[in-house]
Design an enzyme around this catalytic site. Structure first.
Site, PDB file in Angstrom:
ATOM      1  N   PRO A   9       0.792  -1.227   0.000  1.00  0.00           N
ATOM      2  CA  PRO A   9       0.000   0.000   0.000  1.00  0.00           C
ATOM      3  C   PRO A   9       0.826   1.280   0.000  1.00  0.00           C
ATOM      4  O   PRO A   9       1.881   1.348   0.648  1.00  0.00           O
ATOM      5  CB  PRO A   9      -0.820  -0.098   1.289  1.00  0.00           C
ATOM      6  CG  PRO A   9      -0.154  -1.128   2.119  1.00  0.00           C
ATOM      7  CD  PRO A   9       0.509  -2.074   1.163  1.00  0.00           C
ATOM      8  N   ARG A  17       5.472  10.819  -2.622  1.00  0.00           N
ATOM      9  CA  ARG A  17       5.196  10.477  -1.225  1.00  0.00           C
ATOM     10  C   ARG A  17       6.455  10.673  -0.367  1.00  0.00           C
ATOM     11  O   ARG A  17       7.449   9.983  -0.573  1.00  0.00           O
ATOM     12  CB  ARG A  17       4.781   8.998  -1.146  1.00  0.00           C
ATOM     13  CG  ARG A  17       4.576   8.495   0.249  1.00  0.00           C
ATOM     14  CD  ARG A  17       4.450   6.972   0.273  1.00  0.00           C
ATOM     15  NE  ARG A  17       4.242   6.521   1.630  1.00  0.00           N
ATOM     16  CZ  ARG A  17       4.417   5.282   2.051  1.00  0.00           C
ATOM     17  NH1 ARG A  17       4.812   4.350   1.210  1.00  0.00           N
ATOM     18  NH2 ARG A  17       4.213   4.970   3.305  1.00  0.00           N
ATOM     19  N   TYR A  22      11.499   8.450   1.083  1.00  0.00           N
ATOM     20  CA  TYR A  22      11.437   7.403   0.057  1.00  0.00           C
ATOM     21  C   TYR A  22      12.104   7.782  -1.270  1.00  0.00           C
ATOM     22  O   TYR A  22      12.134   6.966  -2.192  1.00  0.00           O
ATOM     23  CB  TYR A  22       9.978   7.010  -0.193  1.00  0.00           C
ATOM     24  CG  TYR A  22       9.310   6.447   1.055  1.00  0.00           C
ATOM     25  CD1 TYR A  22       9.742   5.246   1.606  1.00  0.00           C
ATOM     26  CD2 TYR A  22       8.272   7.125   1.699  1.00  0.00           C
ATOM     27  CE1 TYR A  22       9.154   4.734   2.759  1.00  0.00           C
ATOM     28  CE2 TYR A  22       7.674   6.622   2.843  1.00  0.00           C
ATOM     29  CZ  TYR A  22       8.120   5.423   3.369  1.00  0.00           C
ATOM     30  OH  TYR A  22       7.551   4.911   4.509  1.00  0.00           O
ATOM     31  N   ASN A  71       7.845  -5.791  -1.080  1.00  0.00           N
ATOM     32  CA  ASN A  71       7.847  -4.687  -0.132  1.00  0.00           C
ATOM     33  C   ASN A  71       6.410  -4.585   0.364  1.00  0.00           C
ATOM     34  O   ASN A  71       5.560  -3.984  -0.299  1.00  0.00           O
ATOM     35  CB  ASN A  71       8.291  -3.383  -0.791  1.00  0.00           C
ATOM     36  CG  ASN A  71       8.342  -2.239   0.223  1.00  0.00           C
ATOM     37  OD1 ASN A  71       7.820  -2.369   1.335  1.00  0.00           O
ATOM     38  ND2 ASN A  71       8.960  -1.140  -0.157  1.00  0.00           N
ATOM     39  N   GLU A  95      12.413  -9.726   1.290  1.00  0.00           N
ATOM     40  CA  GLU A  95      11.659  -8.564   1.782  1.00  0.00           C
ATOM     41  C   GLU A  95      12.517  -7.314   1.559  1.00  0.00           C
ATOM     42  O   GLU A  95      13.678  -7.287   1.971  1.00  0.00           O
ATOM     43  CB  GLU A  95      11.389  -8.773   3.278  1.00  0.00           C
ATOM     44  CG  GLU A  95      10.706  -7.627   3.979  1.00  0.00           C
ATOM     45  CD  GLU A  95      10.592  -7.879   5.493  1.00  0.00           C
ATOM     46  OE1 GLU A  95      10.948  -8.985   5.966  1.00  0.00           O
ATOM     47  OE2 GLU A  95      10.184  -6.941   6.199  1.00  0.00           O
ATOM     48  N   HIS A  97      12.714  -3.011   1.849  1.00  0.00           N
ATOM     49  CA  HIS A  97      12.197  -1.714   2.290  1.00  0.00           C
ATOM     50  C   HIS A  97      13.110  -0.616   1.774  1.00  0.00           C
ATOM     51  O   HIS A  97      14.330  -0.739   1.873  1.00  0.00           O
ATOM     52  CB  HIS A  97      12.103  -1.643   3.818  1.00  0.00           C
ATOM     53  CG  HIS A  97      11.200  -2.685   4.372  1.00  0.00           C
ATOM     54  ND1 HIS A  97       9.835  -2.584   4.300  1.00  0.00           N
ATOM     55  CD2 HIS A  97      11.471  -3.877   4.941  1.00  0.00           C
ATOM     56  CE1 HIS A  97       9.296  -3.675   4.817  1.00  0.00           C
ATOM     57  NE2 HIS A  97      10.267  -4.482   5.209  1.00  0.00           N
ATOM     58  N   SER A  99      13.229   2.525   2.926  1.00  0.00           N
ATOM     59  CA  SER A  99      13.810   3.181   4.108  1.00  0.00           C
ATOM     60  C   SER A  99      14.336   2.122   5.071  1.00  0.00           C
ATOM     61  O   SER A  99      13.997   0.940   4.951  1.00  0.00           O
ATOM     62  CB  SER A  99      12.743   4.035   4.793  1.00  0.00           C
ATOM     63  OG  SER A  99      11.713   3.204   5.322  1.00  0.00           O
ATOM     64  N   ARG A 104      13.589   4.047  12.276  1.00  0.00           N
ATOM     65  CA  ARG A 104      12.464   4.985  12.270  1.00  0.00           C
ATOM     66  C   ARG A 104      11.623   4.801  13.537  1.00  0.00           C
ATOM     67  O   ARG A 104      12.168   4.488  14.583  1.00  0.00           O
ATOM     68  CB  ARG A 104      11.654   4.771  10.977  1.00  0.00           C
ATOM     69  CG  ARG A 104      12.501   5.028   9.726  1.00  0.00           C
ATOM     70  CD  ARG A 104      11.696   4.816   8.454  1.00  0.00           C
ATOM     71  NE  ARG A 104      10.565   5.731   8.367  1.00  0.00           N
ATOM     72  CZ  ARG A 104       9.570   5.600   7.485  1.00  0.00           C
ATOM     73  NH1 ARG A 104       9.587   4.602   6.610  1.00  0.00           N
ATOM     74  NH2 ARG A 104       8.577   6.467   7.470  1.00  0.00           N
TER      75      ARG A 104
HETATM   76  C1  DQA Z   1       8.367   0.801   3.711  1.00  0.00           C
HETATM   77  C2  DQA Z   1       8.485   1.023   5.219  1.00  0.00           C
HETATM   78  C3  DQA Z   1       7.149   0.832   5.893  1.00  0.00           C
HETATM   79  O1  DQA Z   1       7.266   1.047   7.299  1.00  0.00           O
HETATM   80  C4  DQA Z   1       6.138   1.833   5.363  1.00  0.00           C
HETATM   81  O2  DQA Z   1       4.862   1.609   5.942  1.00  0.00           O
HETATM   82  C5  DQA Z   1       6.066   1.844   3.878  1.00  0.00           C
HETATM   83  C6  DQA Z   1       7.287   1.689   3.100  1.00  0.00           C
HETATM   84  C7  DQA Z   1       9.683   1.104   2.969  1.00  0.00           C
HETATM   85  O3  DQA Z   1       9.804   0.708   1.812  1.00  0.00           O
HETATM   86  O4  DQA Z   1      10.581   1.753   3.525  1.00  0.00           O
HETATM   87  O5  DQA Z   1       5.014   2.102   3.300  1.00  0.00           O
HETATM   88  O6  DQA Z   1       8.062  -0.560   3.473  1.00  0.00           O
END
Ligand code: DQA
Length: 142
Positions: A9, A17, A22, A71, A95, A97, A99, A104
């Site tokens: 999402p 965003r 990001y 992701n 997996e 991400h 960030s 965080r």
């Molecule tokens: C994320 C990190 C998640 O905590 C966040 O809710 C996202 C993006 C990332 O790619 O850094 O929507 O998955």
């Protein structure tokens, strides 16, 4: 060899965003680079984005692929259903991400997904997806 890349999402909004978190790359930019690298490495890649948990579970279960790059975005921190789907299909999964989720807010440090994937890449921006493509090739070659 086929890789499925699932984006969770709000990742459809990449580019605009929270660019300080990001970056400026759009989802299209990422998919283009992932697909090109997969082809370079002799694989095929399909990208899928959804804001809905059930659609992501359906994609994990129903799409055809040899390795998954996912992701799960916010569902990382909440979704037993996506975790169970990845465990159920039992294929290599990475997996990603953009960030660093460990740097965080406290709630982002928990991943429901990390216990069922081959590995996790966090905090390397778009490069993380490309590293995941390279790792997928190596894992599938084993
Ligand atoms: C994320 C990190 C998640 O905590 C966040 O809710 C996202 C993006 C990332 O790619 O850094 O929507 O998955």
């Amino acid at each position: 060899m086929k890789i499925l890349v699932i984006h969770g999402p709000n990742l459809n909004l990449l580019g605009t965003r929270e660019p300080d978190v990001y970056g400026r790359a759009t989802l299209e930019d990422i998919n283009r680079r992932v697909i090109a690298l997969a082809q370079e490495l002799g694989m095929e890649a399909e990208a899928f984005q959804s804001n809905s948990e059930g659609e992501i579970v359906d994609a994990v279960q129903g799409k055809s692929y040899d390795a998954l790059i996912i992701n799960p975005a916010a569902y990382t921190h909440t979704s037993v259903a996506i975790r169970d789907a990845i465990a159920a299909v039992g294929r290599p999964a990475i997996e990603v991400h953009i960030s660093n989720i460990h740097k965080r807010e406290e709630f982002r440090r928990t991943s429901y997904i990390s216990g069922v994937v081959t590995g996790q890449i966090s905090g390397l921006g778009v490069e993380g997806y490309l590293l995941a493509v390279r790792a997928s090739r190596q894992i599938l070659d084993r």
